[in-house]
Design a protein around this motif. Structure first.
Motif, PDB file in Angstrom:
ATOM      1  N   THR A 221       0.824  -1.211   0.000  1.00  0.00           N
ATOM      2  CA  THR A 221       0.000   0.000   0.000  1.00  0.00           C
ATOM      3  C   THR A 221       0.857   1.260   0.000  1.00  0.00           C
ATOM      4  N   PHE A 222       1.997   1.205   0.694  1.00  0.00           N
ATOM      5  CA  PHE A 222       2.745   2.425   0.976  1.00  0.00           C
ATOM      6  C   PHE A 222       3.560   2.931  -0.202  1.00  0.00           C
ATOM      7  N   ALA A 223       3.686   2.148  -1.256  1.00  0.00           N
ATOM      8  CA  ALA A 223       4.306   2.672  -2.463  1.00  0.00           C
ATOM      9  C   ALA A 223       3.502   3.858  -2.982  1.00  0.00           C
ATOM     10  N   LEU A 284      -5.269  -0.554  -6.332  1.00  0.00           N
ATOM     11  CA  LEU A 284      -4.064   0.172  -6.747  1.00  0.00           C
ATOM     12  C   LEU A 284      -4.007   0.302  -8.276  1.00  0.00           C
ATOM     13  N   LEU A 285      -4.424  -0.739  -8.975  1.00  0.00           N
ATOM     14  CA  LEU A 285      -4.470  -0.680 -10.436  1.00  0.00           C
ATOM     15  C   LEU A 285      -5.456   0.394 -10.897  1.00  0.00           C
ATOM     16  N   PHE A 286      -6.596   0.465 -10.219  1.00  0.00           N
ATOM     17  CA  PHE A 286      -7.604   1.481 -10.545  1.00  0.00           C
ATOM     18  C   PHE A 286      -7.061   2.884 -10.273  1.00  0.00           C
ATOM     19  N   LEU A 287      -6.286   3.032  -9.181  1.00  0.00           N
ATOM     20  CA  LEU A 287      -5.684   4.328  -8.869  1.00  0.00           C
ATOM     21  C   LEU A 287      -4.697   4.730  -9.967  1.00  0.00           C
ATOM     22  N   PHE A 288      -3.911   3.779 -10.448  1.00  0.00           N
ATOM     23  CA  PHE A 288      -2.959   4.063 -11.534  1.00  0.00           C
ATOM     24  C   PHE A 288      -3.693   4.503 -12.799  1.00  0.00           C
ATOM     25  N   ILE A 289      -4.752   3.776 -13.146  1.00  0.00           N
ATOM     26  CA  ILE A 289      -5.519   4.126 -14.348  1.00  0.00           C
ATOM     27  C   ILE A 289      -6.129   5.514 -14.206  1.00  0.00           C
ATOM     28  N   SER A 290      -6.678   5.793 -13.030  1.00  0.00           N
ATOM     29  CA  SER A 290      -7.307   7.099 -12.790  1.00  0.00           C
ATOM     30  C   SER A 290      -6.282   8.223 -12.870  1.00  0.00           C
ATOM     31  N   ALA A 291      -5.080   7.970 -12.301  1.00  0.00           N
ATOM     32  CA  ALA A 291      -4.022   8.989 -12.341  1.00  0.00           C
ATOM     33  C   ALA A 291      -3.521   9.192 -13.768  1.00  0.00           C
ATOM     34  N   LEU A 350       9.803  -0.650   2.930  1.00  0.00           N
ATOM     35  CA  LEU A 350       9.944  -1.190   1.577  1.00  0.00           C
ATOM     36  C   LEU A 350       9.022  -0.461   0.605  1.00  0.00           C
ATOM     37  N   GLY A 351       7.747  -0.332   0.984  1.00  0.00           N
ATOM     38  CA  GLY A 351       6.779   0.295   0.088  1.00  0.00           C
ATOM     39  C   GLY A 351       7.109   1.746  -0.205  1.00  0.00           C
ATOM     40  N   SER A 352       7.431   2.513   0.837  1.00  0.00           N
ATOM     41  CA  SER A 352       7.734   3.930   0.626  1.00  0.00           C
ATOM     42  C   SER A 352       9.042   4.100  -0.143  1.00  0.00           C
ATOM     43  N   PHE A 353      10.016   3.182   0.064  1.00  0.00           N
ATOM     44  CA  PHE A 353      11.270   3.248  -0.694  1.00  0.00           C
ATOM     45  C   PHE A 353      11.007   2.984  -2.176  1.00  0.00           C
ATOM     46  N   VAL A 354      10.225   1.941  -2.446  1.00  0.00           N
ATOM     47  CA  VAL A 354       9.893   1.626  -3.847  1.00  0.00           C
ATOM     48  C   VAL A 354       9.150   2.793  -4.481  1.00  0.00           C
ATOM     49  N   GLY A 355       8.173   3.346  -3.753  1.00  0.00           N
ATOM     50  CA  GLY A 355       7.441   4.497  -4.269  1.00  0.00           C
ATOM     51  C   GLY A 355       8.352   5.687  -4.520  1.00  0.00           C
ATOM     52  N   GLY A 356       9.312   5.908  -3.613  1.00  0.00           N
ATOM     53  CA  GLY A 356      10.248   7.011  -3.770  1.00  0.00           C
ATOM     54  C   GLY A 356      11.116   6.856  -4.998  1.00  0.00           C
ATOM     55  N   GLN A 357      11.595   5.636  -5.225  1.00  0.00           N
ATOM     56  CA  GLN A 357      12.436   5.388  -6.390  1.00  0.00           C
ATOM     57  C   GLN A 357      11.645   5.558  -7.686  1.00  0.00           C
ATOM     58  N   ILE A 358      10.393   5.117  -7.668  1.00  0.00           N
ATOM     59  CA  ILE A 358       9.551   5.254  -8.863  1.00  0.00           C
ATOM     60  C   ILE A 358       9.263   6.726  -9.144  1.00  0.00           C
ATOM     61  N   SER A 359       8.920   7.488  -8.080  1.00  0.00           N
ATOM     62  CA  SER A 359       8.604   8.910  -8.270  1.00  0.00           C
ATOM     63  C   SER A 359       9.828   9.688  -8.733  1.00  0.00           C
ATOM     64  N   LYS A 360      10.999   9.283  -8.263  1.00  0.00           N
ATOM     65  CA  LYS A 360      12.235   9.966  -8.657  1.00  0.00           C
ATOM     66  C   LYS A 360      12.616   9.610 -10.089  1.00  0.00           C
ATOM     67  N   GLY A 361      12.386   8.355 -10.471  1.00  0.00           N
ATOM     68  CA  GLY A 361      12.786   7.910 -11.798  1.00  0.00           C
ATOM     69  C   GLY A 361      11.791   8.247 -12.889  1.00  0.00           C
ATOM     70  N   SER A 362      10.511   8.376 -12.508  1.00  0.00           N
ATOM     71  CA  SER A 362       9.504   8.677 -13.531  1.00  0.00           C
ATOM     72  C   SER A 362       8.475   9.669 -12.988  1.00  0.00           C
ATOM     73  N   SER A 363       7.458   9.148 -12.275  1.00  0.00           N
ATOM     74  CA  SER A 363       6.387  10.014 -11.773  1.00  0.00           C
ATOM     75  C   SER A 363       5.631   9.291 -10.668  1.00  0.00           C
ATOM     76  N   VAL A 364       5.005  10.076  -9.769  1.00  0.00           N
ATOM     77  CA  VAL A 364       4.180   9.473  -8.706  1.00  0.00           C
ATOM     78  C   VAL A 364       3.003   8.705  -9.289  1.00  0.00           C
TER      79      VAL A 364
END
Length: 393
Positions: A221-223, A284-291, A350-364
């Motif tokens: 969830t925390f990603a 989470l998939l629905f959140l990605f599609i919506s974003a 783990l989740g927040s680290f993965v999310g941080g790396q993704i946001s830094k490399g591409s987008s939230v």
């Protein structure tokens, strides 16, 4: 001396849980302000969540072991003192580094509080009321999600983020006073914890697997959740005041999800957890599609669905590991519980680290996809655990 009512003791624990639950996720709502204050990146600001979780991970088992011989009331007062100190440092931190130090100090208090508060709640009531007592104590955490985090965010938006931590300090002081008055002095003391229990725990395949299930299942969830404020503000273009309302609604959905999760996990825990994780992955998939579509209407629905499923698994994960401890290592139930709390926070890290790396490399926008991958790992482990159970029947 007049005996303290168990209900009043549980009230004191719930107040402390409210303070601790509020500070755990307060930086999620304050992240844009922290970024602007210290001129740091969003992924750096995410350290306020991930390092906090890491502190809980270390603090829960380590401090539980070190304080086994302490009087429980003295320990609770000390815990809240440390909690207040950490949040005071965060409130007036002149640098980002000192803000992180304050977060870590508060997280150490959080870890050991969660380890011992459930035991205290169970000790002050009759055996047949223990489950209800523990649930009442955890109400403080639920209320923190519904009220504490949005209120702290609101305070930060209408003054500054420093005052949000001052608000938490005030709640912590109330909790400290309540503890001093309402927690009995003569609670059972566990005594020195036998470190051979560590060997029993970490050589047991079932318990070890359950800790990984907790870490992956809760942490996925925390990603996305770590960036729950930047996503509505930056992607869905909601105003800051609207985001506060969304966070309140999100908290209400969390409370509903927790209640449903406890009911669903009463009987067949592993199948129930598998379904909960599947629903969480889909949300989470629905959140990605919506974003990706930048749709406000879909984004609002997706955020609320994430709230419903995000922490629905918590009661089942807690119950599952306790049942395994009762079966395989009955002498180490408290220590197993402490390690499960650590596992929850390994997941957050783990989740927040993965999310941080993704946001830094591409987008939230892509952070929910990282969460899905983590949750799929938990579902795979549950499948292995089910096969292991079936082979022993």
């Amino acid at each position: 001396m007049k005996k303290i009512s168990p209900s009043l003791t549980l009230l004191a624990l719930a107040i402390n849980a409210f303070a601790i639950g509020s500070t755990e996720f307060i930086s999620v709502g304050l992240m844009p302000m922290i970024v602007n204050t210290f001129n740091i990146s969003l992924s750096q600001a995410g350290l306020t969540v991930s390092l906090y979780a890491l502190g809980v991970t270390v603090g829960a088992p380590l401090l539980t072991i070190l304080t086994g011989t302490w009087n429980r009331k003295t320990l609770m007062v000390s815990i809240m003192g440390l909690f207040i100190l950490g949040n005071l440092l965060s409130a007036f931190a002149p640098t980002f580094l000192l803000l992180l130090v304050g977060r870590v100090l508060a997280s150490l208090a959080h870890g050991i509080f969660m380890s011992i508060s459930t035991v205290i709640a169970a000790d002050v009531v009759r055996p047949e009321k223990r489950a209800s007592a523990i649930a009442l104590m955890f109400t403080g955490l639920t209320v923190a999600t519904v009220i504490g985090v949005p209120l702290g965010t609101f305070i930060g938006q209408h003054s500054n983020w420093h005052m949000s931590f001052v608000f938490i300090v005030v709640i912590g002081l109330i909790g400290l006073i309540a503890t001093s008055i309402l927690v009995p002095k003569g609670l059972p003391i566990p005594g020195k914890i036998n470190l051979s229990g560590l060997a029993r725990i970490f050589t047991n395949k079932s318990i070890l697997m359950s800790l990984f299930i907790t870490a992956f299942g809760y942490g996925g969830t925390f990603a996305a959740y770590t960036y729950l404020t930047p996503i509505p503000e930056g992607t869905f273009r909601f105003s800051a005041s609207t985001v506060v309302i969304i966070l309140v609604a999100y908290g209400v959905m969390v409370a509903i999800g927790n209640s449903l999760g406890g009911h669903l996990a009463n009987k067949n825990i592993l199948p129930a957890l598998q379904k909960m994780f599947a629903a969480l992955a889909l949300s989470l998939l629905f959140l990605f599609i919506s974003a990706s579509l930048a749709s406000q209407a879909l984004g609002l629905i997706a955020t609320l669905l994430l709230g419903l499923f995000a922490f629905m698994n918590v009661p089942g994960l807690q119950l599952y590991v306790v049942q395994l401890a009762e079966k395989f290592t009955p002498k180490d139930i408290t220590l197993v519980s402490a390690f499960n709390i650590a596992a929850f926070n390994v997941g957050i890290t783990l989740g927040s680290f993965v999310g941080g790396q993704i946001s830094k490399g591409s987008s939230v926008v892509f952070t929910p996809l990282g969460g899905i991958i983590i949750i799929l790992l938990a579902m795979f482990l549950i499948r292995l655990a089910q096969k292991d159970q079936a082979s022993k029947l």
